[in-house]
Design a protein around this motif. Structure first.
Motif, PDB file in Angstrom:
ATOM      1  N   UNK A   1       1.357   9.641   0.778  1.00 39.02           N
ATOM      2  CA  UNK A   1       1.903   8.311   0.548  1.00 39.02           C
ATOM      3  C   UNK A   1       1.118   7.231   1.297  1.00 39.02           C
ATOM      4  N   UNK A   2       0.807   7.482   2.558  1.00 41.19           N
ATOM      5  CA  UNK A   2       0.189   6.435   3.365  1.00 41.19           C
ATOM      6  C   UNK A   2      -1.292   6.245   3.071  1.00 41.19           C
ATOM      7  N   UNK A   3      -1.962   7.260   2.527  1.00 40.88           N
ATOM      8  CA  UNK A   3      -3.382   7.130   2.203  1.00 40.88           C
ATOM      9  C   UNK A   3      -3.589   6.672   0.767  1.00 40.88           C
ATOM     10  N   UNK A   4      -2.805   7.206  -0.176  1.00 42.95           N
ATOM     11  CA  UNK A   4      -3.023   6.899  -1.593  1.00 42.95           C
ATOM     12  C   UNK A   4      -2.556   5.491  -1.959  1.00 42.95           C
ATOM     13  N   UNK A   5      -1.432   5.059  -1.415  1.00 41.12           N
ATOM     14  CA  UNK A   5      -0.864   3.758  -1.794  1.00 41.12           C
ATOM     15  C   UNK A   5      -1.507   2.643  -0.972  1.00 41.12           C
ATOM     16  N   UNK A   6      -2.766   2.361  -1.261  1.00 41.65           N
ATOM     17  CA  UNK A   6      -3.506   1.401  -0.444  1.00 41.65           C
ATOM     18  C   UNK A   6      -3.026  -0.033  -0.639  1.00 41.65           C
ATOM     19  N   UNK A   7      -2.385  -0.334  -1.756  1.00 47.09           N
ATOM     20  CA  UNK A   7      -1.867  -1.699  -1.914  1.00 47.09           C
ATOM     21  C   UNK A   7      -0.611  -1.921  -1.078  1.00 47.09           C
ATOM     22  N   UNK A   8       0.049  -0.841  -0.671  1.00 50.13           N
ATOM     23  CA  UNK A   8       1.188  -0.950   0.241  1.00 50.13           C
ATOM     24  C   UNK A   8       0.722  -0.791   1.689  1.00 50.13           C
ATOM     25  N   UNK A   9      -0.217   0.111   1.921  1.00 56.17           N
ATOM     26  CA  UNK A   9      -0.701   0.426   3.266  1.00 56.17           C
ATOM     27  C   UNK A   9      -2.229   0.351   3.297  1.00 56.17           C
TER      28      UNK A   9
END
Length: 335
Positions: A277-285
């Motif tokens: 979640x934290x690596x793939x969702x770069x527009x969130x994180x």
């Protein structure tokens, strides 16, 4: 990298999956045959985690092999970066996308897990995650282990379906509706829907050990995979932060009860979950920094749910330990 936040405001999941089924009578052209198919999963994914749990509870390991993708993926596909050379040892492909394109050369939709691949042809058969686990229970019965539980008993199917549908729309998908909301209005609405459903589940589970009947069913599997990701990911990353799971006593005890049941917690890889979640969702994180917390030791504390009665596996028995090669790496789970 792909963008996940919905530019239009409210997140709507694409539910147009490959609906081909593997059945005992082979009516879609794919009969149940031991050794013919390979289940492709990622431990990070809640939808795939369901299939991992059900396959293990029913004892389908000898009939249906399993391949594990890594916790992250690029815009094109899940990849087999956990395997030597980054290639699945059975399918001989580096990307799950290859199996999709082998059957559908113009396939333009998302490459999702879980997926079942026909090994002889290398072609994807289905990625319909909701139907996959139901078919494990109803179509693969000839290959269930001795003592396999009935996760989808006929007498309770209508109620299981009703409960599972609400869990899907309001909880499983509800956390994503919060996390991928593209406007304050959409987020506020999603947040309220999610916690209204969690309050409903709290009330339902206050005096019963399991969601439907007195044994573990498909409905429990479907709820568990969201609850187990709640504090590590959804509370912060997806802003589902009215309460942590560990601050909702009934749901926290229920989730710990399942986590400590063979076949549930021993499939959970918290390290991969957070990495995904934290690596793939770069527009969130955008920093792709993976948080160190939360403390996971609470998952192994007493839950007290035995006082409500119930028989986890009904007339069946727990599954044995995970197979060699299918175990969550040391240090990746609670304890």
């Amino acid at each position: 990298m792909a963008e996940y936040v919905s530019s239009g405001g409210e997140f709507n999941r694409d539910t147009n999956y490959i609906t081909t089924r593997i059945t005992a009578d082979g009516r879609d052209g794919y009969p149940v045959e031991p050794g013919r198919y390979r289940l492709i999963v990622a431990r990070a994914c809640p939808w795939a985690n369901r299939a991992i749990i059900v396959r293990r509870l029913l004892g389908l390991e000898d009939a249906l092999s399993i391949g594990f993708c890594g916790p992250t993926h690029d815009e094109r596909s899940w990849t087999f970066d956990l395997d030597p050379g980054g290639v699945d040892p059975v399918l001989k492909i580096p990307r799950l996308r290859d199996a999709y394109l082998a059957r559908f050369p113009d396939y333009s939709k998302g490459i999702t897990v879980p997926a079942i691949v026909d090994v002889p042809t290398g072609q994807v058969v289905t990625n319909d995650f909701a139907q996959i686990t139901l078919d494990f229970s109803t179509e693969w019965t000839a290959y269930h282990r001795d003592g396999a539980p009935d996760l989808y008993p006929k007498a309770l199917r209508a109620e299981i379906d009703e409960v599972a549908q609400r869990i899907y729309t309001e909880v499983n998908n509800g956390v994503y509706r919060c996390g991928f909301a593209g406007s304050q209005e959409a987020y506020d609405k999603a947040y309220d829907r999610l916690f209204d459903a969690l309050d409903w589940l709290t009330e339902r589970l206050a005096d019963r050990r399991y969601l439907v009947g007195d044994t573990i069913t498909e409905a429990d599997v479907r709820l568990f995979t969201t609850l187990v990701r709640f504090d590590p990911v959804y509370h912060g990353h997806f802003k589902c932060n009215r309460n942590k799971l560990s601050e909702m006593p009934v749901l926290w005890a229920y989730a710990r009860d399942l986590f400590q049941t063979p076949g549930f917690g021993d499939t959970v890889d918290f390290v991969q979950i957070k990495q995904h979640y934290y690596i793939v969702h770069t527009d969130i994180n955008p920093t792709r920094i993976v948080p160190k917390g939360p403390d996971l030791s609470g998952w192994l504390t007493p839950h007290g749910r035995e006082a409500l009665g119930g028989r986890p596996f009904g007339d069946g028995t727990p599954p044995g330990p995970p197979r060699e090669g299918e175990r969550v790496p040391a240090g990746h789970s609670a304890g």
